[in-house]
Write a protein that holds these residues in place. Sequence first.
Motif, short mmCIF file in Angstrom:
data_model
loop_
_atom_site.label_atom_id
_atom_site.label_comp_id
_atom_site.label_asym_id
_atom_site.label_seq_id
_atom_site.Cartn_x
_atom_site.Cartn_y
_atom_site.Cartn_z
N ILE A 3 0.83 -1.21 0.00
CA ILE A 3 0.00 0.00 0.00
C ILE A 3 0.87 1.26 0.00
CG2 ILE A 3 -1.98 -1.11 1.11
CD1 ILE A 3 -1.11 0.07 3.76
N ASN A 4 0.27 2.34 -0.43
CA ASN A 4 0.89 3.67 -0.41
C ASN A 4 2.31 3.70 -0.95
OD1 ASN A 4 -1.44 4.84 0.79
ND2 ASN A 4 -0.77 4.12 2.80
N PRO A 5 2.52 3.16 -2.15
CA PRO A 5 3.86 3.29 -2.74
C PRO A 5 4.20 4.75 -2.98
CG PRO A 5 2.26 2.64 -4.41
CD PRO A 5 1.55 2.59 -3.09
N HIS A 6 5.49 5.06 -2.94
CA HIS A 6 5.93 6.44 -3.10
C HIS A 6 7.15 6.46 -4.00
CE1 HIS A 6 7.29 10.47 -1.08
NE2 HIS A 6 6.68 10.67 -2.23
N VAL A 7 7.07 7.21 -5.10
CA VAL A 7 8.18 7.35 -6.03
C VAL A 7 8.52 8.82 -6.17
CG1 VAL A 7 8.97 7.01 -8.40
CG2 VAL A 7 7.58 5.25 -7.30
N VAL A 8 9.80 9.16 -5.99
CA VAL A 8 10.30 10.53 -6.09
C VAL A 8 11.41 10.55 -7.13
CG1 VAL A 8 11.54 12.37 -4.87
CG2 VAL A 8 9.71 11.12 -3.72
N THR A 9 11.41 11.59 -7.97
CA THR A 9 12.48 11.73 -8.95
C THR A 9 13.32 12.97 -8.64
OG1 THR A 9 11.03 12.94 -10.48
CG2 THR A 9 11.16 10.55 -10.74
N ILE A 10 14.61 12.85 -8.76
CA ILE A 10 15.56 13.94 -8.53
C ILE A 10 16.24 14.25 -9.87
CG2 ILE A 10 17.54 14.76 -7.21
CD1 ILE A 10 15.07 14.12 -5.50
N VAL A 11 16.10 15.49 -10.30
CA VAL A 11 16.67 15.91 -11.59
C VAL A 11 17.59 17.10 -11.32
CG1 VAL A 11 16.17 16.62 -13.96
CG2 VAL A 11 14.54 15.16 -12.73
N PRO A 12 18.85 16.84 -10.98
CA PRO A 12 19.74 17.94 -10.59
C PRO A 12 20.13 18.83 -11.77
CG PRO A 12 20.93 15.86 -10.66
CD PRO A 12 19.49 15.53 -10.88
N GLY A 13 20.38 20.11 -11.46
CA GLY A 13 20.88 21.03 -12.47
C GLY A 13 19.77 21.64 -13.31
N THR A 14 20.17 22.45 -14.27
CA THR A 14 19.25 23.08 -15.20
C THR A 14 19.24 22.27 -16.49
OG1 THR A 14 19.66 25.27 -14.28
CG2 THR A 14 18.74 25.18 -16.50
N PRO A 26 22.06 11.98 -15.88
CA PRO A 26 21.21 11.01 -15.17
C PRO A 26 20.24 11.68 -14.19
CG PRO A 26 23.49 10.28 -15.20
CD PRO A 26 23.48 11.70 -15.71
N ALA A 27 19.16 10.98 -13.91
CA ALA A 27 18.19 11.36 -12.87
C ALA A 27 18.12 10.21 -11.86
CB ALA A 27 16.83 11.62 -13.48
N ILE A 28 17.71 10.55 -10.65
CA ILE A 28 17.63 9.56 -9.57
C ILE A 28 16.17 9.26 -9.27
CG2 ILE A 28 18.27 9.04 -7.19
CD1 ILE A 28 20.64 9.42 -9.12
N VAL A 29 15.86 7.98 -9.08
CA VAL A 29 14.52 7.56 -8.69
C VAL A 29 14.60 6.95 -7.29
CG1 VAL A 29 12.54 6.10 -9.24
CG2 VAL A 29 13.90 7.10 -11.09
N LYS A 30 13.81 7.50 -6.39
CA LYS A 30 13.74 6.98 -5.03
C LYS A 30 12.36 6.36 -4.83
CE LYS A 30 16.82 10.50 -3.02
NZ LYS A 30 17.77 9.59 -2.33
N ALA A 31 12.27 5.23 -4.13
CA ALA A 31 10.98 4.56 -3.97
C ALA A 31 10.87 3.92 -2.59
CB ALA A 31 10.80 3.49 -5.05
N SER A 32 9.64 3.88 -2.11
CA SER A 32 9.33 3.19 -0.85
C SER A 32 7.90 2.68 -0.93
CB SER A 32 9.48 4.14 0.34
OG SER A 32 8.55 5.22 0.24
N SER A 69 16.91 1.16 -2.31
CA SER A 69 18.08 1.93 -2.73
C SER A 69 17.72 2.77 -3.95
CB SER A 69 19.24 0.99 -3.07
OG SER A 69 19.62 0.23 -1.93
N ASP A 70 18.47 3.84 -4.15
CA ASP A 70 18.21 4.71 -5.30
C ASP A 70 18.47 3.96 -6.61
OD1 ASP A 70 17.74 6.64 -3.45
OD2 ASP A 70 19.54 7.83 -3.88
N LEU A 71 17.69 4.31 -7.61
CA LEU A 71 17.87 3.78 -8.96
C LEU A 71 18.23 4.95 -9.88
CD1 LEU A 71 15.61 1.17 -10.72
CD2 LEU A 71 16.24 3.26 -11.92
N THR A 72 19.23 4.77 -10.71
CA THR A 72 19.69 5.83 -11.62
C THR A 72 19.16 5.59 -13.03
OG1 THR A 72 21.70 6.18 -10.33
CG2 THR A 72 21.69 7.02 -12.60
#
Length: 874
Positions: free
Chosen positions: A224-235, A244-250, A291-294
Amino acid sequence: MFPAMILFLLPGLNIRAQTSYELNAGWKCAPVSEVTANGFNISSQSFKINSWIPATVPGTVLTTLLNNSKVPDPFYGMNNNLIKDIYQTGRDYYTYWFVKDFTEKITVPGQQVYLNFRGVNYSCEIYLNGKKVNKQTHKGMFLRQSYNITSLLNKAGQNRLAVLVYPPDPVGNPNGGQGGDGRIAKGVGLQYTAGWDWIQPMRDRNTGIWDQVTIEKTGSINLINPHVVTIVPGTRHVTGEQRPAIVKASAELQNSTSATVKGILKLSIDGKSVSKNVTVAPNTSQEFTLSDLTLANPKLWWPHGYGPQNLYNAKIEFFAGGSLSDAENISVGVREIKSAWNNETHSAYVTVNGQKIFIKGGNWIISDAMLRFSDARYDAEVRFHRDMNLNLIRIWGGALVERPEFYAACDKYGMLVFQDFWMSGDANGKWLDPMKADDQWTRRKYPDDHSLFLKSVADQIKLVRNHPSLAMWCGGNEITPPEDILLAMRDSILPKLDGTRWFIEYSNSDKMSLNTLGGNGDGPYGIQDIATFWETKTFPFNSEVGSVGVGDYESLERFIPEKNRIAPGYSEGGKSKVDSVWDYHKYIGYDKSIDPYGKVSDAKDFATKAQLVNYDQYRALMEGFSSHMWSWYTGTIIWKTQNPWTAMRGQMYDYYLDPNACLYGLHNGSEMLHPMYNPVTGMVSIVNNHFEAKRDLMLAVRVADMDGKDSLLTQIFVEVQPSSVKNFLPIKPVVEKMAKEKGVFLVLQLLTKNKEKLSENIYWLADEKGNYSGLKNMPVSKLEVTAKKINNGKIEATLNNPSGSPMAFFNRLSLVDPATHKRLLPVFYSDNYISVLPGDSKKVLLEYKDVTNKDQPLLMISGWNLSEKMISIK
């Protein structure tokens, strides 16, 4: 052979164990006043419900009554006054039993079955097969419910669910104030249901099982309640290879069994995966982080106009003992949203993937006042906002957190979402108000149950937080929640459950837009002189600025009885004089703005001329704000772009999804690359919203008179830097001279070096007295129109205006039923209310749902100087 067959079938059984389905048909209901039995008896198969009426679930009591012809359509005429209001009847009148028989049984050892409610308004008792499901009364409109019913299912598979639904308490007195007497805000629910200045009260206060009811089957673990966040550093830039971008999940893993379960939690996206071995204790729910996924060279998600809305299909799964126990599919948009402060405007601005976005938004109330939500309606309404060339929708705090299907449409069409929580200054005490039952100090403490509010906040964040379109959370409309709620949301709940979005304490907060002008920090509202939008500085990130929005005559016919279709007027003091039905449907006055087009003869003539005002108002609104981009303003949000009821103000399309000229004036004025004319200074300028400079463009300035004579004033090569406005030509003296006698058409065109027309903006300018005297006597249009079907659901119309003809001015296209000549709805037009220069042609793409068993539709066209025509489609 038999054991091998068993092994072969097991994977299929495990997959089946994860399925879920909706209980959305076959419900029956009855008012509690007519039922003497209790829930234990009613949920028994032997209890007779043959005399009960069919119920609409998801839906409200009023929806059910309407669908059973027990009440008249509250959206038509004065019918809403014929329906009994809960404030007069008492709450029992709209307290209802809802019953659903369904088939389900345990087919796989260890299988778990859950009963899920996504929304009940306002409180309920739940029974299944003669047993009570919820130990305590459930309360709260914005709080999901999930119950493990594995042990309550009948072994034979025949089950009966009975739900007793109570209305909000208190229901509030609909005394004509904003939110009535305000007491509707004592609960954690919808405030508009007691009435507002754009809607009449909903008589049942939207009581009912208003959102989905589902049966879900899993293995030992429910994910239940999966959570996915994406990190896109820079301009980032839209094209070219991406860093690359980072995908975080829980995810939370719910173990409803009495045994410890060990297994593997796994995220898969774009052919890559990451997993983790976990142990879930019995009878617990625990959150686990992967763990983070790239992602290398990711395809990014951008707001509309700036780039594509790329979406990835991601899956989070839990495997126990080598078998899949549960899985959730998530649509992921790789993007990062931040905010920063502009010291010149004294307001915040939004960045997406490191690029600043000039916000062009619309305020959204709710899709339907009776909560009749559907994927198709969400898609149509959000698409209309995309077609307006907007990039943000703000969901107003007197309503709700919309359903996930709404955000999915925003993901698809590139609409950022500014999401209010359930507060409004009107009901929650910001202003002294004699219409309210309680004083400001008391109202400031609303709602009564702060704990329930915070639980609901947490739950709704989890419901929608994975959508890339969701950009901002807001504490409330024009007021913060009470301090303890605000601090918990800001400092604890949001950082823990999301933490990736801009939090605004209230919709016109100084932290968003520093108010140095006095007043409330938003507005103005109502009809404006178009020069006002250009020359009068308002709030630097204006969360509400609005105007009129009456539809054309066919729109009015849908909800105003014929005897009441009387053109509004106005007194010498400027106050509107209007029919009672128009007044009931919240007409906002056009006042003297219609007069320059000629004296109104009837309601049809009024509605036709109102479209000219509509177009001009919303084009000017967005052009005026855009002309001061980054110097005065970082964004603006129109109050408002849609109505969930048949109101007559602030709408680009009506409740029935029929667009009016507001939509296309905004479509024009909100273009990403747009030439425009300042009516105050007489300056021609170009606004470029793109991240890249635009070079080697030809700016052509033309003037056409009422007979079609076209004069090229000038043309020059231009370039415009990224995200900027540039002034080019002061032409006021020459244009005013040409317009002096009859008015004139001013035509601004942007052309590529290959003479491709990128943009054309046609203004109709008044004579020296401020009248459109030339329009009143225009020669008849000679427009030639053809239409061809280019695909199922797609039609291309070509509008050709022969050389030597007058301007074909302000032509409205409609796709109509061949028998009734009534419009098909919804239809999406690439442009509408179109003017065509002599010797020019324009193509318009029409898209609609093509029902193959229907006769081929006709194309209807009518214009200011063109009589109505029906065109066969080839």
